[in-house]
Design a protein around this motif. Structure first.
Motif, short mmCIF file in Angstrom:
data_model
loop_
_atom_site.label_atom_id
_atom_site.label_comp_id
_atom_site.label_asym_id
_atom_site.label_seq_id
_atom_site.Cartn_x
_atom_site.Cartn_y
_atom_site.Cartn_z
N LEU A 1 -17.13 18.20 30.87
CA LEU A 1 -15.90 18.92 31.17
C LEU A 1 -14.78 17.90 31.36
CD1 LEU A 1 -14.46 21.61 31.67
CD2 LEU A 1 -15.05 21.37 34.09
N LYS A 2 -13.89 17.87 30.40
CA LYS A 2 -12.76 16.95 30.44
C LYS A 2 -11.64 17.54 29.59
CE LYS A 2 -14.82 14.34 26.70
NZ LYS A 2 -15.41 13.10 26.30
N GLU A 3 -10.49 16.93 29.64
CA GLU A 3 -9.36 17.41 28.85
C GLU A 3 -9.74 17.46 27.38
OE1 GLU A 3 -4.72 16.30 27.91
OE2 GLU A 3 -5.68 15.44 29.67
N GLY A 4 -9.47 18.59 26.75
CA GLY A 4 -9.77 18.78 25.34
C GLY A 4 -11.12 19.43 25.07
N ARG B 1 -8.36 33.35 37.81
CA ARG B 1 -9.30 32.85 38.83
C ARG B 1 -10.67 32.82 38.18
NH1 ARG B 1 -9.01 35.11 44.58
NH2 ARG B 1 -10.35 33.32 44.72
N VAL B 2 -11.08 31.66 37.76
CA VAL B 2 -12.30 31.50 36.97
C VAL B 2 -13.54 31.74 37.83
CG1 VAL B 2 -13.64 29.90 35.55
CG2 VAL B 2 -11.13 29.86 35.46
N SER B 3 -14.38 32.67 37.38
CA SER B 3 -15.64 32.93 38.08
C SER B 3 -16.84 32.46 37.26
CB SER B 3 -15.77 34.42 38.40
OG SER B 3 -15.74 35.18 37.21
N LYS B 4 -16.62 32.26 35.95
CA LYS B 4 -17.72 31.85 35.08
C LYS B 4 -17.16 30.94 33.98
CE LYS B 4 -21.28 34.02 32.20
NZ LYS B 4 -21.79 35.33 31.77
N LEU B 5 -17.85 29.83 33.75
CA LEU B 5 -17.45 28.85 32.74
C LEU B 5 -18.66 28.56 31.87
CD1 LEU B 5 -15.39 25.69 33.21
CD2 LEU B 5 -17.68 25.43 32.31
N THR B 6 -18.46 28.56 30.56
CA THR B 6 -19.53 28.18 29.63
C THR B 6 -19.07 26.96 28.84
OG1 THR B 6 -20.16 30.51 29.43
CG2 THR B 6 -21.04 28.99 27.78
N LEU B 7 -19.91 25.93 28.84
CA LEU B 7 -19.61 24.67 28.15
C LEU B 7 -20.86 24.20 27.45
CD1 LEU B 7 -17.81 22.13 27.64
CD2 LEU B 7 -18.69 21.23 29.78
N ASN B 8 -20.78 24.02 26.13
CA ASN B 8 -21.92 23.55 25.33
C ASN B 8 -23.17 24.41 25.55
OD1 ASN B 8 -20.38 21.44 24.30
ND2 ASN B 8 -20.94 20.09 25.99
N GLY B 9 -22.99 25.72 25.67
CA GLY B 9 -24.11 26.64 25.83
C GLY B 9 -24.65 26.77 27.24
N LYS B 10 -24.16 25.97 28.17
CA LYS B 10 -24.62 26.04 29.55
C LYS B 10 -23.62 26.85 30.36
CE LYS B 10 -26.56 23.46 33.33
NZ LYS B 10 -26.97 22.20 33.87
N VAL B 11 -24.13 27.78 31.16
CA VAL B 11 -23.27 28.69 31.94
C VAL B 11 -23.22 28.23 33.39
CG1 VAL B 11 -22.99 31.07 32.72
CG2 VAL B 11 -23.85 30.61 30.42
N TYR B 12 -22.01 28.18 33.91
CA TYR B 12 -21.77 27.89 35.33
C TYR B 12 -21.07 29.11 35.89
CZ TYR B 12 -22.53 23.15 33.64
OH TYR B 12 -23.06 22.03 33.05
N ASP B 13 -21.71 29.79 36.86
CA ASP B 13 -21.07 30.99 37.40
C ASP B 13 -20.93 30.88 38.91
OD1 ASP B 13 -23.73 31.33 38.08
OD2 ASP B 13 -23.95 33.25 37.11
N GLN C 1 -9.71 21.99 37.54
CA GLN C 1 -9.60 20.54 37.72
C GLN C 1 -10.54 20.01 38.78
OE1 GLN C 1 -7.22 22.78 38.41
NE2 GLN C 1 -6.46 22.43 40.46
N ARG C 2 -10.93 20.83 39.73
CA ARG C 2 -11.84 20.36 40.79
C ARG C 2 -13.28 20.18 40.28
NH1 ARG C 2 -14.78 24.75 42.92
NH2 ARG C 2 -13.93 26.73 42.23
N LEU C 3 -13.57 20.72 39.08
CA LEU C 3 -14.91 20.61 38.51
C LEU C 3 -15.07 19.41 37.58
CD1 LEU C 3 -15.41 24.38 37.67
CD2 LEU C 3 -16.22 23.14 39.68
N VAL C 4 -13.94 18.81 37.17
CA VAL C 4 -13.99 17.64 36.29
C VAL C 4 -14.70 16.51 37.04
CG1 VAL C 4 -12.61 15.89 35.10
CG2 VAL C 4 -11.94 18.30 35.00
N GLY C 5 -15.67 15.92 36.39
CA GLY C 5 -16.46 14.87 37.02
C GLY C 5 -17.76 15.39 37.63
N PHE C 6 -17.85 16.70 37.85
CA PHE C 6 -19.06 17.30 38.40
C PHE C 6 -19.85 18.03 37.31
CE2 PHE C 6 -16.32 16.87 42.10
CZ PHE C 6 -17.17 16.21 42.97
#
Length: 76
Positions: A20-23, A45-57, A11-16
């Motif tokens: 990344l939003k609900e759904g 404890r999330v260390s890596k997130l992938t959204l639309n092919g872009k990786v955030y680690d 939730q702290r990453l929403v908006g950044f």
């Protein structure tokens, strides 16, 4: 497998992170710890997130540089 994972800190990453939003459909990686009173539920404890092919680690917060894992913090 009827297990529930709660993604801690997302939730702290929403908006950044754009999109990344609900759904939103994401892939999450990290370490999971079971909840003491519910053996089918875990906190991830999330260390890596992938959204639309872009990786955030490196999403897991790191301890401060002067953090001592060998004992209590120094007295000041």
């Amino acid at each position: 497998d009827k297990k529930t994972y709660y993604a801690a800190g997302i939730q702290r990453l929403v908006g950044f992170i754009d999109g990344l939003k609900e759904g939103a459909t994401v892939t999450l990686e990290g370490g999971a710890v079971s909840l003491p009173r519910d053996t089918d539920s875990y906190v991830l404890r999330v260390s890596k997130l992938t959204l639309n092919g872009k990786v955030y680690d490196n999403l897991t917060p790191q301890p401060p540089q002067d953090f001592q894992q060998d004992g209590p913090p120094p007295r000041r």
